[in-house]
Design a protein around this motif. Structure first.
Motif, PDB file in Angstrom:
ATOM      1  N   ARG A   2       1.778   5.630  -3.352  1.00  0.00           N
ATOM      2  CA  ARG A   2       2.222   4.322  -3.820  1.00  0.00           C
ATOM      3  C   ARG A   2       2.166   4.248  -5.343  1.00  0.00           C
ATOM      4  NH1 ARG A   2       4.863   1.215   0.039  1.00  0.00           N
ATOM      5  NH2 ARG A   2       3.641   1.069   1.962  1.00  0.00           N
ATOM      6  N   MET A   3       3.052   3.414  -5.912  1.00  0.00           N
ATOM      7  CA  MET A   3       3.079   3.241  -7.361  1.00  0.00           C
ATOM      8  C   MET A   3       2.264   2.024  -7.804  1.00  0.00           C
ATOM      9  SD  MET A   3       4.819   5.691  -8.724  1.00  0.00           S
ATOM     10  CE  MET A   3       5.361   5.099 -10.320  1.00  0.00           C
ATOM     11  N   LEU A 287       2.188  -2.769   1.876  1.00  0.00           N
ATOM     12  CA  LEU A 287       1.120  -2.077   2.601  1.00  0.00           C
ATOM     13  C   LEU A 287       1.400  -2.191   4.091  1.00  0.00           C
ATOM     14  CD1 LEU A 287      -2.240  -3.202   0.897  1.00  0.00           C
ATOM     15  CD2 LEU A 287      -1.192  -0.934   0.777  1.00  0.00           C
ATOM     16  N   GLY A 288       1.278  -1.073   4.794  1.00  0.00           N
ATOM     17  CA  GLY A 288       1.432  -1.080   6.242  1.00  0.00           C
ATOM     18  C   GLY A 288       0.416  -0.135   6.861  1.00  0.00           C
ATOM     19  N   TYR A 289       0.569   0.104   8.152  1.00  0.00           N
ATOM     20  CA  TYR A 289      -0.437   0.961   8.789  1.00  0.00           C
ATOM     21  C   TYR A 289      -0.358   2.404   8.308  1.00  0.00           C
ATOM     22  CZ  TYR A 289       3.321   1.838  12.289  1.00  0.00           C
ATOM     23  OH  TYR A 289       4.504   2.146  12.920  1.00  0.00           O
ATOM     24  N   MET A 317       4.756   0.133   9.486  1.00  0.00           N
ATOM     25  CA  MET A 317       4.223   1.343   8.886  1.00  0.00           C
ATOM     26  C   MET A 317       4.120   1.226   7.363  1.00  0.00           C
ATOM     27  SD  MET A 317       5.521   5.312   9.086  1.00  0.00           S
ATOM     28  CE  MET A 317       5.072   5.516  10.811  1.00  0.00           C
ATOM     29  N   ASP A 318       5.105   0.561   6.740  1.00  0.00           N
ATOM     30  CA  ASP A 318       5.193   0.571   5.280  1.00  0.00           C
ATOM     31  C   ASP A 318       5.064  -0.801   4.637  1.00  0.00           C
ATOM     32  OD1 ASP A 318       5.895   3.389   5.372  1.00  0.00           O
ATOM     33  OD2 ASP A 318       7.824   2.700   6.142  1.00  0.00           O
ATOM     34  N   VAL A 370      -2.481   5.500  -0.662  1.00  0.00           N
ATOM     35  CA  VAL A 370      -2.957   4.488  -1.612  1.00  0.00           C
ATOM     36  C   VAL A 370      -3.868   5.176  -2.622  1.00  0.00           C
ATOM     37  CG1 VAL A 370      -4.241   2.336  -1.877  1.00  0.00           C
ATOM     38  CG2 VAL A 370      -2.826   2.704   0.170  1.00  0.00           C
ATOM     39  N   PRO A 371      -3.480   5.275  -3.887  1.00  0.00           N
ATOM     40  CA  PRO A 371      -4.309   5.968  -4.881  1.00  0.00           C
ATOM     41  C   PRO A 371      -5.649   5.263  -5.084  1.00  0.00           C
ATOM     42  CG  PRO A 371      -2.096   5.541  -5.733  1.00  0.00           C
ATOM     43  CD  PRO A 371      -2.237   4.755  -4.474  1.00  0.00           C
TER      44      PRO A 371
END
Length: 376
Positions: A2-3, A287-289, A317-318, A370-371
């Protein structure tokens, strides 16, 4: 990756939590449990900071692979590592890791104990023994204490480096729950049997986070905090007033709004066409699963800029849909930051309670997409 979604981990809050821990248990040494990637917070950076900045000298892992990773990535660390469950003691490769990387296996069954005592390479290695006093999971049954003592003495040993057990019900009152009282009694009797036999106990520990935050088990040399170091309580809601813990959540989870629109009650939303529960606006968050944002969160209430929203429809999911009743889409700007949880343990526990998910799972479910961003 993710950014604009990230899990920020504030290590200064870890330091603050450690200070709070020492106020509860000023005389105990700390064996910090960092298994499962430090409960989803990053095992290596958390351990490195805890050792170099906080002075913690003992850490607990679940597997030998976790322990090896700590040794390889923190080569200058002068700390002890214990492997608590997946010890794989009889594997030649594992034996070499224990001996060459200063990793201590927690012996919790008789076959591993026999192997440990009979293997020449372990002759001068620290013996760490876990007994079952009622958890009924891992641990040598405490009814076999005399047999174990006899084996140890016949092997020529006169000390146990670390004797431990584990509470099964520390999320319940330590001062009145019968299971907890029985386990404390049994561990005390177990220690006395070793002492009476002439075997020295160098270290002892019994208390996990739930017990520590109630001030229980502090008569042992060590405590074994895990979850509490990351902020949350381990107690179930009805008993949280018994907690002495005021920890701060060291992590926050944030994302971004990628779409918003007004919506009418009954309008179908997402997979399964879940009817919208009212009139208002929807924010679609990134955000998703696939990021660890669980499908269990459907119906959970979240705050955004003072407005209360609710996860509506299935988590995808997303992405996920957050419904804000009686609000307008113009108040939910595309590109705005959306904080799922902040450093308030109270807000985080509200998510856990509403989704009927334990905090351990909420943390650990956050995926590598997710960083993790660290600040001190």
């Amino acid at each position: 990756m993710r950014m604009r979604s990230q899990m920020e981990i504030d290590l200064s809050l870890l330091a603050s939590n450690y200070e709070s821990l020492k106020k509860i248990a000023p005389n105990n040494e700390v064996l910090f449990m960092v298994k499962a990637d430090a409960y989803g917070h990053g095992m290596v950076p958390v351990t490195r900071f805890s050792h170099h900045e906080l002075g913690i000298k003992e850490f607990g892992c679940a597997s030998i692979g976790e322990a090896l990773r700590l040794r390889e990535e923190i080569p200058d660390g002068e700390f002890e590592i214990y492997v608590f469950s997946d010890v794989q003691l009889m594997l030649k490769q594992a034996t070499e890791i224990y001996l060459n990387y200063r990793v201590i296996p927690v012996i919790s069954n008789e076959s591993n104990l026999d192997y440990f005592l009979e293997t020449e390479e372990f002759k001068n290695f620290p013996l760490c023994l876990k007994f079952n006093t009622g958890m009924n999971r891992l641990g040598i049954d405490d009814s076999k204490a005399e047999e174990v003592i006899d084996k140890i003495k016949r092997n020529g040993r006169r000390e146990v480096y670390h004797l431990l057990s584990h509470f099964s019900s520390a999320s319940l009152p330590m001062d009145s729950n019968k299971k907890n009282l029985d386990q404390k009694k049994r561990f005390k009797e177990l220690k006395q049997k070793f002492i009476d036999s002439g075997i020295e106990l160098k270290k002892t520990s019994l208390s996990n986070s739930g017990a520590i935050e109630q001030g229980a088990g502090l008569d042992e040399t060590h405590i074994r905090p895990g979850l509490m170091m990351f902020g949350p309580t381990s107690l179930i809601p009805k008993y949280r007033e018994k907690s002495k813990w005021d920890g701060k959540l060291i992590s926050s989870l944030e994302t971004v709004i990628i779409n918003s629109f007004d919506i009418q009650k009954g309008t179908p939303i997402g997979y399964g066409a879940t009817p919208c529960p009212g009139n208002g606006a929807i924010a679609i968050i990134a955000l998703g699963y696939g990021d660890g944002f669980s499908t269990r969160y459907q119906g959970v209430k979240l705050l955004h800029d003072g407005m209360e929203g609710q996860i509506a429809g299935r988590v995808n999911m997303d992405m996920a849909q957050v419904f804000f009743e009686k609000q307008k889409a113009e108040q939910l700007n595309i590109g705005d930051k959306f904080v799922v949880w902040d450093h308030s343990s109270e807000n985080f526990m509200r998510i856990c309670d509403q989704s009927r998910t334990i905090p351990y799972e909420v943390f650990i479910h956050v995926t590598q997409r997710v960083p993790k961003v660290y600040k001190i």
